[in-house]
Design a protein around this motif. Structure first.
Motif, PDB file in Angstrom:
ATOM      1  N   TRP A   1      -1.915  -5.232  -4.353  1.00 39.69           N
ATOM      2  CA  TRP A   1      -1.211  -3.822  -4.428  1.00 39.69           C
ATOM      3  C   TRP A   1      -2.499  -2.796  -4.431  1.00 39.69           C
ATOM      4  N   TRP A   2      -2.351  -1.833  -3.554  1.00 36.65           N
ATOM      5  CA  TRP A   2      -3.285  -0.763  -3.649  1.00 36.65           C
ATOM      6  C   TRP A   2      -2.692   0.473  -3.634  1.00 36.65           C
ATOM      7  N   GLY A   3      -2.982   1.102  -4.863  1.00 37.68           N
ATOM      8  CA  GLY A   3      -2.213   2.351  -4.985  1.00 37.68           C
ATOM      9  C   GLY A   3      -3.175   3.573  -5.162  1.00 37.68           C
ATOM     10  N   HIS A   4      -2.792   4.954  -4.948  1.00 35.97           N
ATOM     11  CA  HIS A   4      -3.848   5.958  -5.093  1.00 35.97           C
ATOM     12  C   HIS A   4      -3.495   7.083  -6.013  1.00 35.97           C
ATOM     13  N   ASP A   5      -2.454   7.776  -5.505  1.00 36.10           N
ATOM     14  CA  ASP A   5      -1.808   8.931  -6.238  1.00 36.10           C
ATOM     15  C   ASP A   5      -0.403   9.066  -6.393  1.00 36.10           C
ATOM     16  N   LYS A   6       0.140   8.073  -6.122  1.00 35.92           N
ATOM     17  CA  LYS A   6       1.562   7.919  -5.954  1.00 35.92           C
ATOM     18  C   LYS A   6       2.250   6.784  -6.817  1.00 35.92           C
ATOM     19  N   HIS A   7       1.653   6.593  -7.934  1.00 32.29           N
ATOM     20  CA  HIS A   7       2.044   5.822  -8.728  1.00 32.29           C
ATOM     21  C   HIS A   7       3.293   6.072  -9.349  1.00 32.29           C
ATOM     22  N   ASP A   8       3.643   7.230  -9.791  1.00 29.42           N
ATOM     23  CA  ASP A   8       5.021   7.499 -10.449  1.00 29.42           C
ATOM     24  C   ASP A   8       6.146   7.557  -9.397  1.00 29.42           C
ATOM     25  N   ALA A   9       5.652   7.506  -8.047  1.00 32.08           N
ATOM     26  CA  ALA A   9       6.747   7.422  -7.078  1.00 32.08           C
ATOM     27  C   ALA A   9       7.349   6.187  -6.869  1.00 32.08           C
ATOM     28  N   VAL A  10       6.751   4.976  -7.486  1.00 31.01           N
ATOM     29  CA  VAL A  10       7.366   3.531  -7.437  1.00 31.01           C
ATOM     30  C   VAL A  10       8.503   3.766  -8.312  1.00 31.01           C
ATOM     31  N   ALA A  11       9.664   3.145  -7.921  1.00 32.18           N
ATOM     32  CA  ALA A  11      10.812   3.321  -8.609  1.00 32.18           C
ATOM     33  C   ALA A  11      10.685   2.094  -9.604  1.00 32.18           C
TER      34      ALA A  11
ATOM     35  N   GLY B   1      -5.358   0.954  -7.990  1.00 36.57           N
ATOM     36  CA  GLY B   1      -4.012   0.265  -8.557  1.00 36.57           C
ATOM     37  C   GLY B   1      -4.145  -0.099  -9.917  1.00 36.57           C
ATOM     38  N   HIS B   2      -5.443   0.025 -10.524  1.00 28.79           N
ATOM     39  CA  HIS B   2      -5.545  -0.053 -11.933  1.00 28.79           C
ATOM     40  C   HIS B   2      -4.390   1.006 -12.797  1.00 28.79           C
ATOM     41  N   PHE B   3      -4.088   2.081 -12.310  1.00 28.42           N
ATOM     42  CA  PHE B   3      -3.078   3.102 -12.655  1.00 28.42           C
ATOM     43  C   PHE B   3      -1.629   2.845 -12.241  1.00 28.42           C
ATOM     44  N   SER B   4      -1.416   1.920 -11.600  1.00 34.00           N
ATOM     45  CA  SER B   4       0.081   1.512 -10.994  1.00 34.00           C
ATOM     46  C   SER B   4       0.752   1.031 -12.255  1.00 34.00           C
ATOM     47  N   LYS B   5       2.180   1.190 -11.903  1.00 36.46           N
ATOM     48  CA  LYS B   5       3.171   1.056 -13.188  1.00 36.46           C
ATOM     49  C   LYS B   5       3.074  -0.386 -13.483  1.00 36.46           C
ATOM     50  N   ILE B   6       3.051  -1.336 -12.433  1.00 37.18           N
ATOM     51  CA  ILE B   6       3.074  -2.638 -12.705  1.00 37.18           C
ATOM     52  C   ILE B   6       1.909  -3.164 -13.467  1.00 37.18           C
TER      53      ILE B   6
ATOM     54  N   ASN C   1       0.772  -1.211  -0.095  1.00 33.27           N
ATOM     55  CA  ASN C   1       0.001  -0.059  -0.208  1.00 33.27           C
ATOM     56  C   ASN C   1       0.710   1.265  -0.037  1.00 33.27           C
ATOM     57  N   GLU C   2       0.340   2.272  -0.720  1.00 32.06           N
ATOM     58  CA  GLU C   2       1.277   3.549  -0.547  1.00 32.06           C
ATOM     59  C   GLU C   2       1.346   3.825   0.797  1.00 32.06           C
TER      60      GLU C   2
END
Length: 233
Positions: free
Chosen positions: A67-77, A100-105, A8-9
């Motif tokens: 994987w739960w993401g919200h608005d920090k997707h671009d911060a994931v290395a 998490g649909h917008f996550s990089k992975i 989670n972020e």
């Protein structure tokens, strides 16, 4: 015992009072608690930990990653995304939840924009089980309701799922493919839509049942490991 890492972020719950009121210890803790109830061995990881908590050792000790993401997707290395991607192709299960649909992975595994419509008005959501024989639907009724939800609407720009387990209907009339199964390499991937940060969705019994079923389905199974490249018999 299936080993689950809940990622989670863990930013929105700390930065916004309405989210913090619903999930004072973070969404990851609520998800892990639900999986603990179903007998899984769980650990958590968050964005601000070194390597986002997803070191090689952690992933080697993980059968299924949520994987739960919200608005920090671009911060994931990118190197962490690459590490997770390789583990999925090698057989680790992955559950991608809500935004998490917008996550990089997820975008990398789908190869599309993964975009959609959305509206945040606390609407009733009804999830219909459209594949009742699927393991992820085990123990569920034909349909169940989430009393307050953020609307996601079609078109959802993802490849056609190999199996669609749930369809959602919202008060505004929209529908959405809310339970999508895929295989990537040797890994199984499930996208599940419900789970906004200001509604106690991850404490709902039906949602916890879905996540537990999905972990069981996505977990690696024993089998021969494929060999690739030049092959001399």
């Amino acid at each position: 015992m299936t080993r689950v890492t809940v990622w989670n972020e863990y930013h929105v719950e700390q930065e916004h009072a309405d989210a913090r009121e619903v999930y004072p210890e973070g969404i990851h803790t609520a998800i892990a608690d639900g999986l603990d109830e179903h007998g899984f061995e769980t650990q958590t990881a968050t964005l601000d930990e070194p390597e986002h908590g997803l070191t090689e050792d952690v992933l080697d000790d993980t059968d299924v990653l949520t994987w739960w993401g919200h608005d920090k997707h671009d911060a994931v290395a990118d190197e962490v995304v690459e590490r997770v991607h390789e583990r999925v192709l090698d057989g680790m299960g992955l559950l991608v939840l809500h935004s998490g649909h917008f996550s990089k992975i997820f975008k990398r595994l789908m190869g599309t924009s993964c975009d959609l419509k959305w509206r945040e008005e606390g609407e009733l959501e009804r999830l219909w089980v459209v594949e009742p024989g699927h393991p992820i639907a085990a123990g569920l009724p034909e349909s169940f309701e989430v009393p307050e939800a953020e609307m996601y609407g079609e078109r959802f720009d993802v490849p056609a799922p190999e199996t669609l387990v749930f369809n959602s209907w919202f008060e505004g009339g929209e529908t959405f493919r809310s339970g999508c199964c895929y295989r990537r390499g040797s890994g199984r991937l499930f996208y599940f839509r419900p789970g906004h940060e200001t509604y106690p969705i991850y404490r709902q019994s039906e949602i916890r049942r879905v996540l537990a079923n999905a972990v069981e389905w996505a977990a690696p199974v024993d089998g021969p490991k494929p060999n690739y490249g030049n092959w001399n018999s």
